[in-house]
Scaffold this active site. Structure first.
Site, PDB file in Angstrom:
ATOM      1  CE1 TYR A 168     -25.017 -48.197 -37.148  1.00 14.96           C
ATOM      2  CE2 TYR A 168     -25.197 -50.289 -35.985  1.00 14.96           C
ATOM      3  CZ  TYR A 168     -25.623 -49.435 -36.981  1.00 14.96           C
ATOM      4  OH  TYR A 168     -26.653 -49.804 -37.815  1.00 14.96           O
ATOM      5  CG  ASP A 263     -26.243 -49.340 -27.764  1.00 16.51           C
ATOM      6  OD1 ASP A 263     -26.586 -50.514 -27.550  1.00 16.51           O
ATOM      7  OD2 ASP A 263     -26.138 -48.868 -28.911  1.00 16.51           O
ATOM      8  CE  LYS A 291     -25.223 -57.080 -31.872  1.00 13.14           C
ATOM      9  NZ  LYS A 291     -25.637 -57.427 -33.234  1.00 13.14           N
TER      10      LYS A 291
END
Length: 453
Positions: A168, A263, A291
């Site tokens: 994802y 990623d 994050k």
């Protein structure tokens, strides 16, 4: 050996608890808030997984967090392993992060202009990361990946992207796709509102399948701008890839004049200061972050060599902008958090996680439960399977999620908060103490007894 482990758990480490369900915690106030929220937001939430559709009960409305603990609107206290989906590696309400943010607040919230804090965070990252030469800050991981894809296309002059089923990368149109029916296919839209023409530029193939990668480059010769892969796929289980496979991705992209994008929105600064790139000792062409670099504030970033980054506006023709990019409050939080991490947190954090995971493994082995605990760094995933390795999304049995659903409910009733989906990973933070982890182990032991009784 097995008998001795069973004896140990029948007496000491697992002894003394009953194997029945615990009474459900009160969710009265959360239920009221959820009903009200449904008047304002689609499904009552601002991000789908928060709706608790994959687990029991209404979503918990969280009121505060401190250390590794959170409290909901009904006053229930939990040991938290969601950690805001990963960024709170130092725990909730960390003193140094809070003080840094409070100091920055005194000067204003946003300027839409450069600040010294952007320089300070960039310097902290770049001077301690051999895989990057320049970086650009954005406001989310999704935005970072979207920008990285645009940069790859602009740099190579090619349009197609290869991604992997089970990875994802945020909800931008060209990546919100799923695999078609063949081994190597154009992506099919996995969301309404994504034009087919966008999905047609994305090739979706299985993870851990070299032949599929090779076929994709043969089938779409000189059309592929980049391969994108999560540093270690952690959005659909924890699909730890073997180094030899990632090395193959590096080699075949170089051979075909395509870029390799890591990623690292989850793995960046979680596995170590240099993330999965250092874990595999492989140089990606572009890396995306999020994050942790915001210390809990909304933030993202992407970086690469000076040559590749020179294609970004205003130096080059690849346009990307954002009013809140480099927001001073997010920068202040990130500087504080990364400074603490750089001081030597990783060794103790990873060792703590390893000890925790090993105790869970000993327990399920002694009980002969169909459970595996996969782990890397301070990330772990409890999977209801007997497979020794899960490296592709297709290896995950959807039916196993019913067991997770039971375990999740039992854990909440015992004061432990995991993400509300069996596909989500758990995170150990610097704030989790030995006592917290012992309580959690006991709660997991009891909950698994209920699952398998």
């Amino acid at each position: 050996m097995i008998d001795s482990i069973k004896k140990m758990f029948s007496s000491s480490e697992s002894g003394g608890f009953h194997d029945g369900s615990k009474p459900d915690i009160s969710r009265e106030k959360s239920a009221q808030l959820y009903e009200k929220a449904k008047q304002y937001f689609p499904g009552g939430v601002n991000s789908p997984v928060r709706a608790f559709k994959s687990v029991h009960g209404v979503p918990l409305f969280i009121e505060k967090g401190d250390g590794c603990h959170i409290w909901d609107a009904d006053g229930n206290e939990f040991i938290d392993f969601c950690c805001s989906w990963g960024p709170l590696i130092l725990g909730h309400n960390n003193e140094k992060v809070r003080e840094s943010v409070t100091a920055a607040l005194q000067n204003g919230l946003s300027f839409g202009a450069p600040t010294v804090l952007e320089n300070e965070l960039a310097e902290l990252i770049l001077q301690n990361n051999r895989y990057l030469e320049k970086i650009r800050f954005v406001s989310s991981g999704t935005e970072a990946v979207m920008s990285a894809i645009r940069l790859a296309r602009g740099y190579t002059g090619k349009d197609k992207i290869i991604k992997f089923e089970g990875c994802y990368h945020g909800h931008s149109d060209s990546l919100l796709v799923k695999a078609g029916s063949g081994l190597v296919t154009f992506g099919e839209t996995s969301s309404a509102g994504v034009p087919k023409s966008f999905a047609d530029e994305t090739i979706v193939i299985p993870l851990n399948d070299k032949e599929a990668v090779k076929t994709a480059f043969e089938q779409f010769k000189d059309q592929v701008a980049a391969i994108i892969i999560e540093g270690i796929p952690a959005n659909n289980g924890l699909l730890i890839q073997e180094k030899e496979y990632v090395e193959y991705l590096r080699a075949i992209t170089t051979e075909n004049k395509a870029l390799l994008i890591f990623d690292e929105v989850i793995t960046g600064f979680r596995l170590g200061f240099e993330g999965a790139a250092a874990y595999y000792d492989i140089q990606p062409d572009i890396v995306t972050y999020g994050k942790i670099i915001g210390g809990g504030m909304p933030v993202g970033a992407y970086g690469a060599s000076s040559e590749i980054m020179s294609y970004i506006s205003p130096d080059g023709g690849v346009y990307q902008a954002g009013t809140l990019s480099g927001n001073p409050i997010a920068m202040a939080a990130g500087i504080a958090q990364l400074s603490v991490l750089k001081s030597g947190v990783y060794k103790s954090l990873n060792n703590k996680t390893k000890e925790f995971v090993e105790a869970l493994r000993r327990f399920v082995l002694a009980k002969n439960y169909k459970v595996k605990i996969f782990s890397v760094g301070s990330i772990f995933w409890i999977a209801f399977t007997d497979q020794e390795a899960i490296r592709a999304a297709s290896d995950i049995d959807p039916a196993s999620m019913e067991k997770y659903k039971v375990m999740h409910r039992e854990l909440l009733n015992r004061g432990v908060y995991f993400g509300p989906s069996g596909y989500e990973v758990g995170f150990v933070s610097h704030a989790h103490t030995k006592t917290d982890l012992e309580k959690t182990k006991r709660a997991i032991f009891e909950s698994l007894e209920v699952v398998f009784r």
